[in-house]
Scaffold this motif. Structure first.
Motif, PDB file in Angstrom:
ATOM      1  N   ILE B 408      50.064  14.157   0.661  1.00  0.00           N
ATOM      2  CA  ILE B 408      49.510  13.868  -0.402  1.00  0.00           C
ATOM      3  C   ILE B 408      50.418  14.069  -1.835  1.00  0.00           C
ATOM      4  O   ILE B 408      50.662  13.317  -2.540  1.00  0.00           O
ATOM      5  CB  ILE B 408      48.070  14.491  -0.522  1.00  0.00           C
ATOM      6  N   ASP B 411      53.555  12.292  -2.273  1.00  0.00           N
ATOM      7  CA  ASP B 411      53.487  11.102  -2.509  1.00  0.00           C
ATOM      8  C   ASP B 411      53.218  10.874  -3.885  1.00  0.00           C
ATOM      9  O   ASP B 411      52.399  11.409  -4.631  1.00  0.00           O
ATOM     10  CB  ASP B 411      52.338  10.475  -1.866  1.00  0.00           C
ATOM     11  N   SER B 412      54.263  10.415  -4.835  1.00  0.00           N
ATOM     12  CA  SER B 412      54.390  10.330  -6.303  1.00  0.00           C
ATOM     13  C   SER B 412      53.172   9.653  -6.918  1.00  0.00           C
ATOM     14  O   SER B 412      52.415  10.195  -7.809  1.00  0.00           O
ATOM     15  CB  SER B 412      55.495   9.759  -6.953  1.00  0.00           C
ATOM     16  N   THR B 413      52.523   8.691  -6.246  1.00  0.00           N
ATOM     17  CA  THR B 413      51.493   8.221  -6.955  1.00  0.00           C
ATOM     18  C   THR B 413      50.029   8.988  -6.800  1.00  0.00           C
ATOM     19  O   THR B 413      49.356   9.157  -7.710  1.00  0.00           O
ATOM     20  CB  THR B 413      51.021   6.834  -5.851  1.00  0.00           C
ATOM     21  N   LEU B 414      50.033   9.914  -5.717  1.00  0.00           N
ATOM     22  CA  LEU B 414      48.747  10.578  -5.573  1.00  0.00           C
ATOM     23  C   LEU B 414      49.038  11.844  -6.253  1.00  0.00           C
ATOM     24  O   LEU B 414      48.062  12.554  -6.735  1.00  0.00           O
ATOM     25  CB  LEU B 414      48.252  10.955  -4.037  1.00  0.00           C
TER      26      LEU B 414
END
Lengths: 387, 600
Positions: B408, B411-414
């Motif tokens: 998690i 993951d750059s987005t999360l």
């Protein structure tokens, strides 16, 4: 009182240690004196069962946390457009890791229990198996490839903002020890140039007052945002690193002195709607119950009771920035475009603030001035509506 | 074979040393013997560990009961830092900072790697000592000096360094920003510069020793996985520590000589500072270029130790020996190109963020291979559940739990929404903090007989493990949830945000587990120091292990083996090999006429 408590705890802990050691001692039967500190069948048995019990403990902890704390994670009820996508990816990843966690912990602890040593047993001589190793390299690789692709797709959509075509509303977030300020770009939607070297008197943001773009900029210490309008935040810091964290919008970007960073999102839920959402109502009710409970104690001690809590979106600092890092916050209000227009119209532009300052203090604002403000903000509102 | 020749040469040198009597000072203080240096590292590391863990208990108490005053704060921190038993808010940050620094560098780098690399490299590869005993001694004493300076910094009037263990400027550069950035930070930087010198000397020595001083027959693919882990760890250290040194030096320039490497456009305490053109983001890059590999400098030795202990106690060969080596190398390589995942929201180009997401998630593959190989090694074993084995299994468990949340955070987005929250704290404490600590404990329980000739009490060991295991999950599992609720780390108290009021009881539970877990470490400390003097005398090879260190006599002697160095004829994992009477075949046993050779 505290020292007594500490003493009691220490005594209890020592008793607990003594008893636990005793239990393990009593479970010993015979044993060779030379290697008495090496695990024997009995130790293997006891600890094998404990391994199994520990697996149960891990599962119970997980279930307890999910039941008790499952409503904490910000994985639903997002207040921004991209937040929905972030939440979805979070759910996928979470389910995946819970699944892998459940299986691998089961294997690990079950094997530790099942194959606990016993005199006379022998282990299997099994040193290599290319097929198996292939399987557990390739399966994670494929799963991760999927996650990476989804993640990168979402990341690109969130982080790359085309200001030419999307024409988002420009707002500056300005951080300093230990507070926030914001600056709206005004009707031209362009922020005036700024540098800390211009900071003087009321010009706390260090705006270049000679810059024509700066004249219509509007400063505020509360962040209001119109629902459904894409906003791009230009983020600055005056002194040390800060981080502009808006958890309900799934938004965060560091504030770096000497550099302008940015983050963009579209708020989708007004403050009022969020307050009225069932999830939030429940959360606020719980919090107020806790606060009421605490207030009782406070009042009994002769102190003031706590105010009841009403939900508001917040901008908080999330990068260690000094002694009062724990209390660096600003209220965010998301409202309808009309309400936002109205709110902004009541604010003065930089040009007006300066003019008011140059004029002697007793000179009250003339009526023409007030109308001008209204005209200005209507224009701002028009800019917003175009988007 | 050149390694063999060298070993023989050493033989002669060694005979001369027999006549020369060790004084107390040369034997126990300025010793050049790797076993003594290992013990020195271990005991210094343990003392630093007591300080580091103790600090965490203090700030956990502050977090759980922010409105209470505690006499113990006043007693331990003094009137200046905790007037009337209330911890000052900048001292809270100081404790967090020093806890991180001490645990990462002084305990889990020097205490773990320093101890076991020193102890095991010569003994397991069949060498009389390190390539340079003198440099080894200097390395320890520099570490000691840096520890002393770090401890002295706790007594500075304006407080020790308080900018977080990552010491990001400008906070760490400007005393106006936080009091700890005055003398406290100067001492921190000096201490770390010396620490880096110590670490580099140690690492160079390990690499040279492993390459040159292996005994006859000890090919690279017959090395125990411990040695592989120490070897690769040393290489990562050599590659990345100098970068931290340069970052520290540039920061010293900015602080003391007015340069602007990391500072620009700053207005603080009512005045504009002269700095122009520097960037804190540059510092972040330099810091994490070490900072991330550092995670593996901490973790890989623990994984190496675990591999050895699991195989020995499962009475089974480690599953996938070559895959384990390959994954150590892959992790080491990848670890140097993922640092940017600490900086997804630092303001660096988002495209770079994409690249770092990709490389970061790749690390999950070799990590998964390792986890599955451990589990398969347990399958159909004859598990001897000694305390060392329990800690090793515990390591695999926390490595999995903590590693999975890395998916998690990587993951750059999360990461946008959990960056710098307690989710991160829970993640890295499990995957590197607790795991590496378990590895260290496992190593101590396993090699204590080798170090001191005596055994640790196993029942105290069991109590130590089970309470620690329960408390570690009790502390860090719920912590993920308050992190996902958006609670930022490094907050002195959460009372400024009614929004977080419902998380407060979780903080209390976490602190309870931390206090119990912390208290039970005293069981270990007692066991350790008591057993050094009064423990049961150990056999030469108490765990029936294959590796060379158990062929050397228990008595302290310089040169490790009284006669010639043993020759090696097989890999170290011939446990329960069909066709042999006992369930272990030491590396020194020659191959039978038609015995199958697994690794050459």
């Amino acid at each position: 009182m505290t020292s007594l408590l500490v003493l009691v705890v220490l005594v209890l802990v020592s008793v607990a240690i003594w008893q636990l050691t005793k239990i393990f001692d009593l479970t010993q039967i015979g044993g060779n004196a030379d290697n008495s500190q090496v695990a024997n069948d009995n130790d293997n048995n006891v600890n094998g069962y404990l391994m199994f019990a520990f697996l149960v403990f891990i599962y119970l902890t997980t279930i307890f946390c999910v039941v008790q704390y499952g409503h904490f994670p910000l994985m639903s009820n997002s207040a921004s457009e991209h937040g929905v996508e972030v939440d979805r990816l979070m759910w996928i990843s979470m389910i995946l890791i819970f699944f892998v966690q459940t299986i691998t912990q089961a294997l690990l602890h079950y094997f530790s229990f099942k194959y606990r040593g016993k005199k006379g047993n022998s282990a299997l001589y099994f040193a290599d198996n290319n097929k198996l190793e292939m399987i557990w390299s390739i399966i994670p690789a494929i799963t991760l490839a999927g996650l990476i692709l989804y993640g990168l797709y979402a990341w690109t959509n969130i982080m790359f903002v085309d200001e030419e075509t999307e024409n988002p509303m420009v707002v500056e977030i300005y951080a300093k020890q230990f507070g926030w300020e914001v600056r709206y770009a005004g009707e031209d939607n362009v922020l005036g140039k700024a540098n800390v070297r211009y900071i003087e008197g009321v010009n706390t943001l260090g705006v270049d007052l000679a810059d024509p773009n700066a004249q219509d900029d509007i400063q505020s210490n509360e962040l209001h945002l119109p629902k459904g309008v894409k906003v791009v935040f230009k983020i600055r810091s005056q002194d040390v690193l800060h981080s502009a964290y808006m958890p309900h919008f799934r938004a965060q970007m560091n504030c770096v002195p000497g550099m302008v960073t940015q983050f963009a999102f579209t708020p989708t839920v007004t403050t009022l709607d969020m307050r009225n959402s069932s999830e939030m109502k429940e959360k606020v009710a719980t919090i107020n119950k806790i606060r009421a409970e605490k207030s009782k104690q406070l009042v009994a001690d002769g102190k003031a009771a706590l105010d009841p809590y009403t939900f508001d979106y917040l901008l908080l600092c999330n990068k260690i920035c000094g002694s009062s890092h724990y209390n660096m916050q600003m209220k965010i209000v998301v409202e309808s475009k009309e309400d936002f227009k109205k709110w902004l119209s009541e604010k003065q532009t930089f040009a007006q603030v300066l003019k008011a300052q140059e004029q002697p203090a007793e000179e009250v604002k003339t009526e023409t001035d007030t109308t001008k403000v209204v005209v200005d903000s209507t224009l701002v509102a028009q800019v917003i509506e175009k988007k | 074979m050149s390694a063999h020749d060298h070993a023989n040469e050493h033989d002669h040198g060694h005979e001369h040393e027999h006549h020369h009597k060790d004084t107390f000072i040369t034997k126990y203080i300025f010793s050049i013997d790797h076993k003594m240096i290992a013990k020195q590292y271990l005991i210094t590391g343990l003392i630093m560990g007591i300080i580091g863990v103790g600090m965490s208990l203090l700030f956990r108490m502050q977090l759980a009961w922010p409105e209470e005053s505690f006499k113990i704060f006043n007693v331990l921190l003094g009137d200046n830092f905790a007037p009337d038993g209330v911890m000052r808010n900048d001292i809270y940050l100081a404790l967090v900072t020093i806890h991180g620094t001490i645990m990462v560098f002084f305990v889990l780098t020097a205490g773990l790697s320093g101890t076991f690399s020193n102890l095991l490299i010569p003994l397991q590869i069949g060498a009389r000592d390190m390539a340079s005993g003198f440099m080894n001694m200097i390395s320890y004493w520099l570490f000691f000096l840096s520890s002393v300076i770090m401890v002295i910094s706790l007594f500075v009037e304006s407080g020790p360094a308080s900018a977080g263990w990552t010491i990001y400027p400008p906070l760490s550069a400007l005393p106006q920003a936080i009091p700890g950035s005055g003398t406290g930070m100067t001492l921190w930087l000096v201490s770390m510069a010396i620490f880096i010198a110590s670490s580099l000397m140690g690492s160079l020595n390990y690499v040279v020793t492993v390459i040159n001083l292996r005994t006859k027959g000890m090919s690279m693919t017959r090395l125990p996985l411990t040695i592989w882990a120490f070897f690769i760890t040393a290489i990562i250290g050599i590659v990345s520590f100098p970068v931290l040194l340069s970052a520290a030096l540039l920061l010293i320039f900015d602080r003391s000589f007015g340069t602007s490497f990391f500072l620009s456009d700053i207005f603080i305490a009512g005045e504009v500072l002269h700095y122009q053109g520097g960037s804190p983001v540059l510092f972040e890059h330099l810091f994490w270029f070490l900072g991330h590999p550092e995670v593996y400098i901490v973790l890989l030795p623990a994984l190496g130790i675990t591999s050895e202990i699991i195989a020995t106690n499962a009475r089974k060969p480690i599953f996938g020996y070559r895959a384990m080596i390959a994954s150590i190398i892959a992790i080491a390589f990848l670890s140097t190109i993922v640092w940017g995942h600490h900086m997804f929201v630092s303001g660096m180009n988002p495209f770079l963020g994409s690249v770092f997401t990709f490389t970061t998630l790749l690390i999950a593959i070799p990590s998964a291979v390792k986890a599955f190989n451990y589990i398969t090694t347990l399958w159909k074993g004859n598990l001897q559940l000694n305390p060392a084995m329990l800690f090793s299994i515990g390591l695999v468990s926390t490595f999995i739990t903590g590693g999975l949340t890395g998916i998690i955070l990587g993951d750059s987005t999360l990461d946008i929404n959990v960056h710098d929250t307690y989710f991160v704290v829970a993640h890295f404490h499990l995957v590197m903090g607790i795991s590496a600590l378990y590895g260290m404990f496992a190593g101590i329980y396993h090699w204590f007989p080798r170090m001191f000739g005596r055994m640790l009490n196993k029942n105290l060991g069991y109590v130590h493990f089970w309470v620690t295991a329960v408390c570690a999950y009790g502390v860090f599992f719920p912590m993920h949830f308050i992190g996902m609720a958006g609670l930022p780390r490094r907050y002195y108290t959460n009372t400024a945000f009614p929004l977080f009021d419902d998380l407060q009881n979780v903080n209390v539970i976490i602190t309870m587990f931390a206090l119990v877990g912390g208290a039970f470490q005293l069981v270990f400390i007692w066991n350790f120091f008591y057993s050094i003097f009064y423990g049961k005398k150990s056999e030469m090879n108490p765990w029936k292990s294959n590796t060379l260190e158990w062929t050397a006599p228990v008595e302290h002697m310089h040169g490790n083996w009284p006669g010639a160095i043993p020759e090696v004829h097989r890999w170290p994992y011939d446990y329960s090999k069909p066709g042999h009477d006992s369930d272990f075949v030491p590396q020194t046993v020659p191959m039978g006429p038609d015995e199958e050779q697994l690794h050459h």
